[in-house]
Design a protein around this motif. Structure first.
Motif, PDB file in Angstrom:
ATOM      1  N   ILE A  15       0.853  -1.181   0.000  1.00  0.00           N
ATOM      2  CA  ILE A  15       0.000   0.000   0.000  1.00  0.00           C
ATOM      3  C   ILE A  15       0.892   1.234   0.000  1.00  0.00           C
ATOM      4  O   ILE A  15       2.032   1.183   0.473  1.00  0.00           O
ATOM      5  CB  ILE A  15      -0.970   0.007   1.209  1.00  0.00           C
ATOM      6  N   ALA A  16       0.374   2.319  -0.552  1.00  0.00           N
ATOM      7  CA  ALA A  16       1.124   3.573  -0.595  1.00  0.00           C
ATOM      8  C   ALA A  16       0.487   4.591   0.343  1.00  0.00           C
ATOM      9  O   ALA A  16      -0.709   4.525   0.637  1.00  0.00           O
ATOM     10  CB  ALA A  16       1.162   4.121  -2.018  1.00  0.00           C
ATOM     11  N   ILE A  17       1.315   5.525   0.792  1.00  0.00           N
ATOM     12  CA  ILE A  17       0.859   6.662   1.595  1.00  0.00           C
ATOM     13  C   ILE A  17       1.320   7.932   0.888  1.00  0.00           C
ATOM     14  O   ILE A  17       2.495   8.063   0.541  1.00  0.00           O
ATOM     15  CB  ILE A  17       1.456   6.643   3.016  1.00  0.00           C
ATOM     16  N   CYS A  18       0.382   8.848   0.679  1.00  0.00           N
ATOM     17  CA  CYS A  18       0.703  10.143   0.069  1.00  0.00           C
ATOM     18  C   CYS A  18       0.513  11.257   1.085  1.00  0.00           C
ATOM     19  O   CYS A  18      -0.238  11.120   2.044  1.00  0.00           O
ATOM     20  CB  CYS A  18      -0.227  10.428  -1.113  1.00  0.00           C
ATOM     21  N   GLU A  19       1.155  12.373   0.811  1.00  0.00           N
ATOM     22  CA  GLU A  19       0.928  13.597   1.573  1.00  0.00           C
ATOM     23  C   GLU A  19      -0.145  14.387   0.836  1.00  0.00           C
ATOM     24  O   GLU A  19       0.080  14.881  -0.263  1.00  0.00           O
ATOM     25  CB  GLU A  19       2.218  14.411   1.654  1.00  0.00           C
ATOM     26  N   GLY A  20      -1.322  14.457   1.415  1.00  0.00           N
ATOM     27  CA  GLY A  20      -2.385  15.262   0.832  1.00  0.00           C
ATOM     28  C   GLY A  20      -3.438  14.462   0.099  1.00  0.00           C
ATOM     29  O   GLY A  20      -3.180  13.399  -0.462  1.00  0.00           O
TER      30      GLY A  20
ATOM     31  N   VAL B 110      -3.539   5.487   0.726  1.00  0.00           N
ATOM     32  CA  VAL B 110      -4.178   6.325   1.735  1.00  0.00           C
ATOM     33  C   VAL B 110      -3.374   7.616   1.813  1.00  0.00           C
ATOM     34  O   VAL B 110      -2.233   7.680   1.355  1.00  0.00           O
ATOM     35  CB  VAL B 110      -4.253   5.654   3.128  1.00  0.00           C
ATOM     36  N   GLY B 111      -3.983   8.630   2.404  1.00  0.00           N
ATOM     37  CA  GLY B 111      -3.307   9.914   2.485  1.00  0.00           C
ATOM     38  C   GLY B 111      -3.249  10.454   3.891  1.00  0.00           C
ATOM     39  O   GLY B 111      -4.108  10.171   4.726  1.00  0.00           O
ATOM     40  N   VAL B 112      -2.214  11.231   4.115  1.00  0.00           N
ATOM     41  CA  VAL B 112      -2.058  12.000   5.343  1.00  0.00           C
ATOM     42  C   VAL B 112      -2.315  13.447   4.943  1.00  0.00           C
ATOM     43  O   VAL B 112      -1.716  13.937   3.987  1.00  0.00           O
ATOM     44  CB  VAL B 112      -0.634  11.842   5.923  1.00  0.00           C
ATOM     45  N   GLY B 113      -3.219  14.112   5.631  1.00  0.00           N
ATOM     46  CA  GLY B 113      -3.619  15.470   5.264  1.00  0.00           C
ATOM     47  C   GLY B 113      -2.558  16.510   5.564  1.00  0.00           C
ATOM     48  O   GLY B 113      -2.810  17.454   6.307  1.00  0.00           O
ATOM     49  N   GLY B 114      -1.373  16.344   5.006  1.00  0.00           N
ATOM     50  CA  GLY B 114      -0.266  17.271   5.210  1.00  0.00           C
ATOM     51  C   GLY B 114       0.883  16.611   5.947  1.00  0.00           C
ATOM     52  O   GLY B 114       0.690  15.685   6.739  1.00  0.00           O
TER      53      GLY B 114
ATOM     54  N   TYR C 147       0.767  -5.394   6.151  1.00  0.00           N
ATOM     55  CA  TYR C 147       1.289  -5.235   4.793  1.00  0.00           C
ATOM     56  C   TYR C 147       2.746  -5.678   4.702  1.00  0.00           C
ATOM     57  O   TYR C 147       3.533  -5.435   5.615  1.00  0.00           O
ATOM     58  CB  TYR C 147       1.169  -3.779   4.329  1.00  0.00           C
ATOM     59  N   HIS C 148       3.072  -6.295   3.580  1.00  0.00           N
ATOM     60  CA  HIS C 148       4.462  -6.659   3.317  1.00  0.00           C
ATOM     61  C   HIS C 148       5.304  -5.398   3.135  1.00  0.00           C
ATOM     62  O   HIS C 148       6.439  -5.321   3.609  1.00  0.00           O
ATOM     63  CB  HIS C 148       4.540  -7.549   2.070  1.00  0.00           C
ATOM     64  N   GLU C 149       4.721  -4.408   2.444  1.00  0.00           N
ATOM     65  CA  GLU C 149       5.465  -3.182   2.166  1.00  0.00           C
ATOM     66  C   GLU C 149       4.517  -1.986   2.162  1.00  0.00           C
ATOM     67  O   GLU C 149       3.434  -2.038   1.595  1.00  0.00           O
ATOM     68  CB  GLU C 149       6.159  -3.296   0.809  1.00  0.00           C
ATOM     69  N   VAL C 150       4.957  -0.916   2.811  1.00  0.00           N
ATOM     70  CA  VAL C 150       4.241   0.356   2.824  1.00  0.00           C
ATOM     71  C   VAL C 150       5.162   1.378   2.172  1.00  0.00           C
ATOM     72  O   VAL C 150       6.274   1.611   2.646  1.00  0.00           O
ATOM     73  CB  VAL C 150       3.880   0.794   4.260  1.00  0.00           C
ATOM     74  N   ILE C 151       4.690   1.960   1.078  1.00  0.00           N
ATOM     75  CA  ILE C 151       5.533   2.861   0.296  1.00  0.00           C
ATOM     76  C   ILE C 151       5.034   4.290   0.450  1.00  0.00           C
ATOM     77  O   ILE C 151       3.900   4.609   0.067  1.00  0.00           O
ATOM     78  CB  ILE C 151       5.532   2.458  -1.189  1.00  0.00           C
ATOM     79  N   HIS C 152       5.874   5.125   1.034  1.00  0.00           N
ATOM     80  CA  HIS C 152       5.547   6.545   1.133  1.00  0.00           C
ATOM     81  C   HIS C 152       5.966   7.212  -0.168  1.00  0.00           C
ATOM     82  O   HIS C 152       7.131   7.154  -0.555  1.00  0.00           O
ATOM     83  CB  HIS C 152       6.280   7.188   2.313  1.00  0.00           C
ATOM     84  N   LEU C 153       5.014   7.821  -0.864  1.00  0.00           N
ATOM     85  CA  LEU C 153       5.293   8.547  -2.102  1.00  0.00           C
ATOM     86  C   LEU C 153       5.562   9.995  -1.709  1.00  0.00           C
ATOM     87  O   LEU C 153       4.648  10.792  -1.527  1.00  0.00           O
ATOM     88  CB  LEU C 153       4.118   8.411  -3.070  1.00  0.00           C
ATOM     89  N   SER C 154       6.829  10.310  -1.561  1.00  0.00           N
ATOM     90  CA  SER C 154       7.271  11.554  -0.941  1.00  0.00           C
ATOM     91  C   SER C 154       7.285  12.735  -1.899  1.00  0.00           C
ATOM     92  O   SER C 154       7.869  12.661  -2.985  1.00  0.00           O
ATOM     93  CB  SER C 154       8.686  11.353  -0.381  1.00  0.00           C
TER      94      SER C 154
END
Length: 165
Positions: free
Chosen positions: A69-74, A89-93, A108-115
């Motif tokens: 799964i990925a995590i985005c800012e915004g 999923v997103g973090v609101g800032g 999750y096997h891998e959590v990818i932060h899309l920075s």
């Protein structure tokens, strides 16, 4: 909507879970063609209702059967990645990551932060990867985020950059 008059003219971004709307975040709509910005409206770029705590955006992604799964800012980056086919999923800032979010990513096997390609994005990536043993961060080029990268390079390039191709 009664009680929301102070948010008139702002974009309402609903945070939704299985029960429905659990929060709304509001974005000032700037008019750069007219030389306006949010400060002219005595407003922060983003606001939320009084007493509302930071939440993850696009919780439906957590219900998908996937090992990554990925995590985005915004929210906008999250919407772009999700529409491109990346479970996100997103973090609101960048300042809104909360330690309580960790539990959502345990399986999750891998959590990818899309920075985002800036200092705030680097900081969020450091925080996420410091808290999640299954986390790693992929940094976009300077001054780019998921949305601008998608606009400049297209769908397939985003999937490849995010390692979801």
């Amino acid at each position: 909507m009664p009680g929301h008059e102070r948010y008139a003219g702002k974009l309402a971004i609903p945070y939704i879970n299985a029960q429905g709307v659990i929060a709304i975040r509001f974005r000032c709509i700037e008019h750069p063609m007219r030389g306006q910005d949010c400060k002219e409206f005595h407003s922060d770029k983003y606001t939320r209702e009084a007493g509302d705590k930071a939440k993850l955006y696009n919780l439906i992604a957590l219900t998908r059967h996937t090992d990554r799964i990925a995590i985005c800012e915004g929210e906008f980056d999250t919407m772009t990645a999700w529409q491109a086919g990346i479970p996100t999923v997103g973090v609101g800032g960048a300042q809104n990551w909360a330690t309580r979010f960790r539990r959502h990513f345990d399986g999750y096997h891998e959590v990818i932060h899309l920075s985002d390609g800036d200092d705030a994005g680097d900081g969020l990536g450091d925080t996420i990867c410091g808290e999640l043993k299954n986390g790693r961060s992929i940094r976009f080029p300077d001054k780019h985020d998921v949305n601008s990268y998608y606009i400049d390079h297209g769908h397939q390039a985003l999937l490849e950059k995010a390692t979801f191709a």
